[in-house]
Design a protein around this motif. Structure first.
Motif, PDB file in Angstrom:
ATOM      1  N   ILE A   1       0.805  -1.229   0.000  1.00  0.00           N
ATOM      2  CA  ILE A   1       0.000   0.000   0.000  1.00  0.00           C
ATOM      3  C   ILE A   1       0.834   1.272   0.000  1.00  0.00           C
ATOM      4  O   ILE A   1       0.292   2.365  -0.128  1.00  0.00           O
ATOM      5  CB  ILE A   1      -1.001   0.023   1.183  1.00  0.00           C
ATOM      6  CG1 ILE A   1      -0.265   0.078   2.522  1.00  0.00           C
ATOM      7  CG2 ILE A   1      -1.961  -1.154   1.086  1.00  0.00           C
ATOM      8  CD1 ILE A   1      -1.165   0.323   3.708  1.00  0.00           C
TER       9      ILE A   1
ATOM     10  N   SER B  63      -5.920  -2.623  -3.043  1.00  0.00           N
ATOM     11  CA  SER B  63      -5.418  -3.895  -2.520  1.00  0.00           C
ATOM     12  C   SER B  63      -6.562  -4.755  -1.991  1.00  0.00           C
ATOM     13  O   SER B  63      -6.584  -5.972  -2.203  1.00  0.00           O
ATOM     14  CB  SER B  63      -4.403  -3.647  -1.400  1.00  0.00           C
ATOM     15  OG  SER B  63      -3.251  -3.031  -1.911  1.00  0.00           O
TER      16      SER B  63
ATOM     17  N   ASN C 266      -4.765   3.198  -2.316  1.00  0.00           N
ATOM     18  CA  ASN C 266      -3.945   1.985  -2.388  1.00  0.00           C
ATOM     19  C   ASN C 266      -4.535   0.864  -1.533  1.00  0.00           C
ATOM     20  O   ASN C 266      -4.538  -0.299  -1.940  1.00  0.00           O
ATOM     21  CB  ASN C 266      -2.512   2.282  -1.945  1.00  0.00           C
ATOM     22  CG  ASN C 266      -1.773   3.163  -2.922  1.00  0.00           C
ATOM     23  OD1 ASN C 266      -2.203   3.365  -4.056  1.00  0.00           O
ATOM     24  ND2 ASN C 266      -0.658   3.707  -2.484  1.00  0.00           N
TER      25      ASN C 266
END
Length: 118
Positions: A39, A70, A66
């Motif tokens: 991340i 993810s 991020n």
């Protein structure tokens, strides 16, 4: 959406990422490192954010994005794994059904009776 709600949802997603990695690698510390790299943060930030530490700031928008990306990837992988498992189970069931297709209830009852006599 309030900042508190956004942080709560982000914390849940981040926690799920860490838990999944921990199961995969067998170490929570290593899981923090892997997720942090994924991340774009530090493992220290991940630990502190999950622990709701006052010394860590809320995630900036790029970090939130991020984490979201993810988490979306994790969900996609889990869904694909589930589809693969379901396909395997259907194939095995089909093979078992094909083997037992010629057996009528009487044949199964006879087999059971033979077992009972032993």
């Amino acid at each position: 959406m309030s900042t508190a709600a956004l942080n709560s949802i982000t914390r849940s997603a981040l926690g799920a990422l860490v838990e999944r990695e921990e199961r995969r690698v067998g170490s929570r510390t290593v899981a923090y490192e892997i997720v942090a790299q994924t991340i774009g943060s530090s493992s220290s930030w991940v630990r502190k954010f999950l622990a709701m530490s006052q010394e860590v700031k809320e995630p900036r928008i790029t970090l939130f994005q991020n984490i979201r990306a993810s988490y979306d990837n994790l969900c996609s992988r889990v869904e694909q794994e589930n589809r693969n498992d379901e396909l395997k189970l259907r194939l095995i069931k089909g093979e078992i059904d094909a083997i037992t297709e010629g057996f009528g209830p009487q044949a199964l009852d006879q087999d059971k009776a033979g077992m009972d006599r032993r």
